[in-house]
Design a protein around this motif. Sequence first.
Motif, PDB file in Angstrom:
ATOM      1  N   GLY A 374      -2.625  -2.565   3.673  1.00 15.58           N
ATOM      2  CA  GLY A 374      -1.851  -1.747   2.756  1.00 15.58           C
ATOM      3  C   GLY A 374      -0.622  -2.475   2.232  1.00 15.58           C
ATOM      4  O   GLY A 374      -0.371  -2.502   1.024  1.00 15.58           O
ATOM      5  N   VAL A 375       0.150  -3.068   3.140  1.00 17.83           N
ATOM      6  CA  VAL A 375       1.350  -3.804   2.730  1.00 17.83           C
ATOM      7  C   VAL A 375       0.974  -5.015   1.897  1.00 17.83           C
ATOM      8  O   VAL A 375       1.618  -5.322   0.877  1.00 17.83           O
ATOM      9  CB  VAL A 375       2.169  -4.223   3.971  1.00 17.83           C
ATOM     10  N   LEU A 376      -0.081  -5.720   2.311  1.00 22.24           N
ATOM     11  CA  LEU A 376      -0.522  -6.910   1.576  1.00 22.24           C
ATOM     12  C   LEU A 376      -0.961  -6.538   0.155  1.00 22.24           C
ATOM     13  O   LEU A 376      -0.554  -7.197  -0.821  1.00 22.24           O
ATOM     14  CB  LEU A 376      -1.669  -7.586   2.324  1.00 22.24           C
ATOM     15  N   VAL A 377      -1.780  -5.499   0.045  1.00 26.61           N
ATOM     16  CA  VAL A 377      -2.252  -5.079  -1.278  1.00 26.61           C
ATOM     17  C   VAL A 377      -1.088  -4.593  -2.132  1.00 26.61           C
ATOM     18  O   VAL A 377      -1.038  -4.850  -3.340  1.00 26.61           O
ATOM     19  CB  VAL A 377      -3.320  -3.966  -1.138  1.00 26.61           C
ATOM     20  N   LEU A 378      -0.112  -3.900  -1.513  1.00 16.31           N
ATOM     21  CA  LEU A 378       1.042  -3.410  -2.264  1.00 16.31           C
ATOM     22  C   LEU A 378       1.875  -4.566  -2.793  1.00 16.31           C
ATOM     23  O   LEU A 378       2.355  -4.537  -3.938  1.00 16.31           O
ATOM     24  CB  LEU A 378       1.884  -2.499  -1.373  1.00 16.31           C
TER      25      LEU A 378
END
Length: 412
Positions: A374-378
């Motif tokens: 989630g953090v990476l994609v964000l």
Amino acid sequence: MAQHNLSTVVGFEFIRTVRKRGFWIAVLAVPVVIAIIFALSFTSNSSISDSADAQAEADISFAYTDASGTIPDELATAYGGEVATAPAAAIEAVKAGELDAYFAYPVDPSAEPIEVTGADRGLFDNGTYEAVAESLLTTAAQAQIGDPGLAAAAAGELSVESTIFRDGEVTGGFSEAIAPLGLLVVFFLVIVMLSNQMLNSTLEEKENRVTEMILTTVNPTTLVMGKILAVFAVGAVQILVLLAPVVIGYIFFRDRMNIPDLDLSQLPLDAGTMAVAVALLIGGFVLFTGVLVAIGAIMPTAKDAGVIFGPLIFAMFIPFYAISLIISDPDALIVQVFTFFPLTAPVTAMLRNGFGTLDPLTAGIVLTELFVFGVLVLRVAVQLFRYGSIAYTDKLNPRAVLGRRRPATAKN
């Protein structure tokens, strides 16, 4: 400055959305439709129940033959029937309209059907004959048994109370799953109600071709986070509006609608299960939000984004199609794939967590996966938004953008 810009973005996005007439039409339409469907269903169920009871107690004249010897004459007389000395004559009387029905009970009713011959009363009222024939035989059988307990057992009118232990403690059974599965419902509502707004919020300025001017005063990360927080606040308003008719109906119309009195204080809550459910909800929301922002950054228009948006929503909730397998056989290969694949992991893991089949190790792996991805994609989505926000006509090439070096300075 960055914090000021964030509050400005949140306030602007929230007020702009709630001021739209279309927003309130869409929001209020849902509870109105739900209320109408509930009222119609409640009325229909009451009518069906009353109709079934009325059919079983209908006053009709009938003749019967009982090869099983189960039905006493006095009971049949009480139902409005009389013994048929000539079955053929009874059938002719029905055809002539002189008799409502003729019932022929077989030697063994458990192996052979009851033959019913009746005069037409209308498509729905014709069921009265079968209801009376079955009710008469059931009452006669219970009377022969004599013992009320055995009669209730024969009719299937039994109640069972179960006490199940887990690790020496009494479990709450299905009631334990209500709260964590309730969070799954919240997740479903959040995604369904907010996803389209999230997608449009990142595309609206691009389609209006004002993003380039906005980014001269607001950092892309601040702008994206502000939009996310604003959409989440809008979602909170939508959920409150949806819950309002439910709460009003329970408080003011509980007696009229025969709604049972719910004692939420008796609802069993397991701290570990609820903590995992909340973490899965947040992790799934972070991942899904990042994917939506990335789609909005890549695609030039909402029409183009819709091509990907539909399959994405379907992928998120495809585990519902395998819910019986998820509940009954969590070790099945397809369930394991759904559990660890990022897009299907939130729903699958929340289902397994609610029904007690998500072990701590699997829960830890899924949560780590959701938050990391989630953090990476964000972060990737913000980078794509930085460059894709000014790609007004062409679809952005993610590989080309991610290969660039980030500018040395950025305005806050």
